[in-house]
Design an enzyme around this catalytic site. Structure first.
Site, mmCIF file in Angstrom:
data_model
loop_
_atom_site.group_PDB
_atom_site.id
_atom_site.type_symbol
_atom_site.label_atom_id
_atom_site.label_comp_id
_atom_site.label_asym_id
_atom_site.label_seq_id
_atom_site.Cartn_x
_atom_site.Cartn_y
_atom_site.Cartn_z
ATOM 1 N N CYS A 13 0.894 -1.319 -0.147
ATOM 2 C CA CYS A 13 -0.059 0.131 -0.025
ATOM 3 C C CYS A 13 0.839 1.109 0.048
ATOM 4 O O CYS A 13 0.299 2.240 -0.682
ATOM 5 C CB CYS A 13 -1.047 0.085 1.024
ATOM 6 S SG CYS A 13 -0.269 -0.154 2.724
ATOM 7 N N HIS A 268 -1.531 1.172 7.192
ATOM 8 C CA HIS A 268 -1.902 1.108 5.940
ATOM 9 C C HIS A 268 -1.749 2.470 5.397
ATOM 10 O O HIS A 268 -2.008 3.457 6.083
ATOM 11 C CB HIS A 268 -3.479 0.634 5.949
ATOM 12 C CG HIS A 268 -4.035 0.448 4.669
ATOM 13 N ND1 HIS A 268 -3.458 -0.332 3.522
ATOM 14 C CD2 HIS A 268 -4.823 1.464 3.976
ATOM 15 C CE1 HIS A 268 -4.125 0.009 2.452
ATOM 16 N NE2 HIS A 268 -5.066 0.829 2.543
#
Length: 323
Positions: A13, A268
């Protein structure tokens, strides 16, 4: 012409978010499209600018909502950028930029890439005993902005962070410097002064803090940032080393926010990017891309009691076009 997502290859990510910030920047893609194509298949497989160009073309040619950055990821792994591990976005951004600069063979493209991203700073040291001065110029890819002051008090706005970064600091005690004129270590006043600011300016909010126990924790407190930023209004005359012509270009608009959610050990990344052609904000969350509002972007300001929520980590500003 549509915004296209990137599939997550496994903890990719951070890479995906940074690639979107690079490839949505039309000033960067104009440079990328002029690279020299490596002659052999093996060289092409291991060339980061070329693999990034192929990914850009794949994103623009297909009608899929997302594409896989597999070839680029494995190209990066050949340059010791490990796959399937968590990265710090500021560190990976520097790694990608260094690889791009190293592998762009045309000197004029390297110069354009530097002009696009590099910040030129003058470090100024003045002996408080005899006024002896030391000046040295250096370049930085990002401005690493503290979000706490020396007393661990929270800085309240992005402008406060910038003023604190460029505020002169007295070097005393163990931090004293050797003065050639005095012939001994003395107290110095240290200051950082911008000489030149780039077309694309990257600000790194130092949200990850090291404790004495060697553990890292995340500073998630509320810290707003503006859509428009004028350095002439943030810094005083004494905090600049630039001429009037340079300072006239120091008006910026927010282009992108790389945001982090979760903790330091389990997090994330996603990117909020303003399309330079449509002037609309999009959220790039791996393979998912959706149009968002400025109010959605403002949700990354941070919240002390919601540490796991998205918090802005990298702010990318673009110079405004002259009126």
């Amino acid at each position: 012409t549509e915004a296209i997502g990137l599939y997550n290859l496994g903890q990719s990510c951070c890479l995906n978010s940074l690639l979107q910030v690079f490839l949505m920047n039309i000033h960067f893609t104009r440079i990328l499209r002029r690279i020299t194509v490596p002659p052999s298949p093996a060289q092409r497989r291991n060339n980061v600018p070329y693999q990034m160009l192929l990914l850009l073309e794949k994103m623009q040619c297909g009608k899929r909502k997302a594409v896989g950055p597999t070839d680029l990821a494995y190209c990066l792994s050949e340059h010791r950028v490990k796959l399937f591990v968590q990265y710090d976005a500021a560190h990976l951004f520097l790694t990608l930029w260094n690889l791009l600069k190293k592998q762009m063979k045309k000197p004029e493209l390297v110069e354009e890439l530097s002009d696009l991203y590099m910040i030129c700073i003058q470090e100024h040291l003045v002996c408080q005993n005899c006024s002896f001065e030391i000046k040295s110029n250096s370049t930085m890819l990002t401005l690493p902005l503290p979000v706490l002051d020396a007393s661990s008090h929270r800085l309240k706005t992005l402008e406060d962070c910038l003023q604190y970064f460029f505020h002169p600091e007295e070097l005393t005690g163990q931090n004293m410097c050797f003065c050639q004129q005095c012939g001994k270590k003395t107290t110095f006043l240290q200051s950082m002064k911008p000489i030149r600011l780039p077309q694309t300016l990257t600000l790194h909010l130092k949200r990850f803090c090291f404790e004495r126990s060697s553990r890292t924790h995340k500073l998630s407190h509320f810290l707003p940032f503006p859509q428009e930023l004028d350095f002439n209004e943030v810094l005083t005359e004494n905090q600049c080393q630039a001429d009037d012509r340079e300072k006239a270009t120091w008006q910026y608009e927010l282009f992108a926010v790389v945001a982090h959610s979760g903790s330091t050990s389990c997090g994330h990344y996603c990117a909020y990017i303003r399309s330079l052609t449509e002037c609309k904000w999009y959220c790039f969350n791996d393979s998912e891309v959706c149009q968002v509002s400025w109010d959605d972007v403002k949700c990354t300001y941070g919240h002390s009691s919601l540490c796991w929520r998205e918090t802005a980590y990298l702010l990318i500003y673009m110079k405004k076009k002259p009126q």
